[in-house]
Every structure is written in structure tokens, then in C-alpha cells.
Design an enzyme around this catalytic site. Structure first.
Site, mmCIF file in Angstrom:
data_model
loop_
_atom_site.group_PDB
_atom_site.id
_atom_site.type_symbol
_atom_site.label_atom_id
_atom_site.label_comp_id
_atom_site.label_asym_id
_atom_site.label_seq_id
_atom_site.Cartn_x
_atom_site.Cartn_y
_atom_site.Cartn_z
ATOM 1 C CG ASP A 32 -1.965 1.099 1.171
ATOM 2 O OD1 ASP A 32 -2.936 0.919 0.423
ATOM 3 O OD2 ASP A 32 -1.814 2.120 1.877
ATOM 4 C CG ASP A 64 -3.945 8.900 -12.310
ATOM 5 O OD1 ASP A 64 -4.349 8.390 -11.250
ATOM 6 O OD2 ASP A 64 -4.710 9.372 -13.176
ATOM 7 C CD GLU A 102 -4.668 4.032 -1.699
ATOM 8 O OE1 GLU A 102 -4.957 4.388 -0.540
ATOM 9 O OE2 GLU A 102 -5.494 4.077 -2.644
#
Length: 213
Positions: free
Chosen positions: A50, A67, A117
Site C-alpha cells: 500500500d 496517477d 493504491e
């Protein structure tokens, strides 16, 4: 029509943002690896990854940069696993006596964007200790990018990693292995992030291999 079917197949199995496999493909690979590991009585490990403080990153830098951050992390993780594969290949090229001494080479690793994520890595033929070492190298690879992140206490983008491993048994499912690695991930986040934590459940690792980091 064949080209169109190929394109549709790629869209169904690939994450459009990072170019990695998607969650559906990861689960499929895990199911196949699980069956093979059960047949050969070999371990299989999962790393759940993560990005730390990613919401703060998006809020400060914007979603376009968010992004881009995810793509860079995907590349760093993929490159780290490729380096791992090259090390395995080097070991395969060693004399048979050396191969017997260090053990059987591990099968190729597999990485996917699991969602948001979060990323997932599948390691075949790897016990918990080996999975922790891979997780440490991937965490360091992301840190070494020194990607600025004002919302993180240390000032750069980092990842937290949770690991779990098992020689498959009838009482545990592949999803149980993922859940165990996910629990380790959240423990890493509770401990302050930017670290690797192993799930030391005796039900999920070979006797004598249980350990935490």
C-alpha cells in the site's frame, strides 16, 4: 475479429493505468499457483503493498500526479522483481552441487494492481523469510526513487508491505492467504508505515518458519 478478441482479453486482464495485471488476473494466477504448490508441497507467498499517505499525495499534488506516482511505483516494483528473477537465473546457471546446497530455484514472481493504491505480489516456492526479504527490497526500491511527498513525515513517497506464506493445506483457501497478508499490511500501517511486517500465524506457515519483522 481475432485482433478485437485479443484487445478485449487484454482489457479484461490488465490495469489500464499501470499496465500491470488487475485483481481478477492476480486471483486467477494465485489459484493456479495454489494448486501447483499443494501438489508439489511447496510454499507460496503473497505480499500486499500500500502506498503510504496516498490521499494526502493526491490532495496536495493533484490526481494527475497521483496517477503518475502509481505508475512509477508499479515500475519500481516490477523492476525489483525482475532483478530478483535475474538472481534466480544466475543461481540456475551455477553447478548442480551449488544448486543442491542453496535449494530449488523459485518460479517467476507475479505483480498486479490490486485496487486503488494497493498492489499484490505472488511469490511461488517462497517461504515467509524469503517473502520478507523480497518485501524489504521492494520497499527500498520505492524509497530510493526519492519522490517528493510533503504529506509524509519523511518527505518522500514510501510503501508499507504485509507478507504471508504457506504450504497449501485443505483448511486454508487462497483468499485466506491474501487476507493474512492484508492483516500484516494493516499492522505495518499501525506501526507507522514505510516498513515490512510478516504474518506469523502458525496456521499459515511451515513449522519452525514463523517469524515477524
Amino acid at each position: 475479429l481475432r485482433d478485437l478478441n485479443d484487445q478485449l482479453h487484454e482489457l479484461a486482464h490488465t490495469d489500464a493505468l499501470t499496465g500491470l495485471a488487475n485483481r481478477r488476473t492476480f486471483n486467477s494466477h494465485l489459484a493456479n499457483a495454489w494448486k501447483a504448490a499443494a501438489r508439489l508441497h511447496q510454499p507460496v507467498a503473497v505480499l500486499m503493498i500500500d502506498v503510504d499517505f496516498f490521499k494526502k499525495f493526491n490532495d496536495h499534488y493533484g490526481h494527475v500526479q497521483g496517477d503518475a506516482c502509481l505508475r512509477k511505483i508499479a515500475n519500481a516494483v516490477s523492476a525489483g522483481l525482475r532483478g530478483e528473477a535475474e538472481a534466480i537465473q544466475t543461481r540456475q546457471d551455477m553447478p548442480p552441487s551449488f544448486t543442491r546446497m542453496v535449494g530449488l530455484p523459485r518460479k517467476p514472481d507475479f505483480v498486479a494492481r490490486y485496487g486503488g493504491e494497493e498492489f499484490a505480489v505472488l511469490l511461488q516456492g517462497t517461504d515467509l523469510g524469503g517473502a520478507v526479504e523480497v518485501g524489504k527490497r521492494l520497499r527500498q526500491a520505492v524509497e530510493d526513487m526519492l519522490m517528493a511527498h510533503v504529506g509524509a513525515p519523511w518527505g518522500f513517497v514510501s510503501i508499507s508491505v504485509g507478507t504471508a506464506a504457506i504450504v497449501p493445506v485443505d483448511t486454508i483457501t487462497p483468499s485466506g492467504l491474501v487476507e493474512s497478508a492484508d492483516e500484516a499490511l494493516y499492522e505495518a500501517k499501525r506501526r507507522g508505515r514505510n516498513q515490512v511486517v510478516a504474518r506469523p500465524s502458525l496456521q499459515l506457515v511451515e513449522p519452525g518458519r514463523a517469524q515477524a519483522n
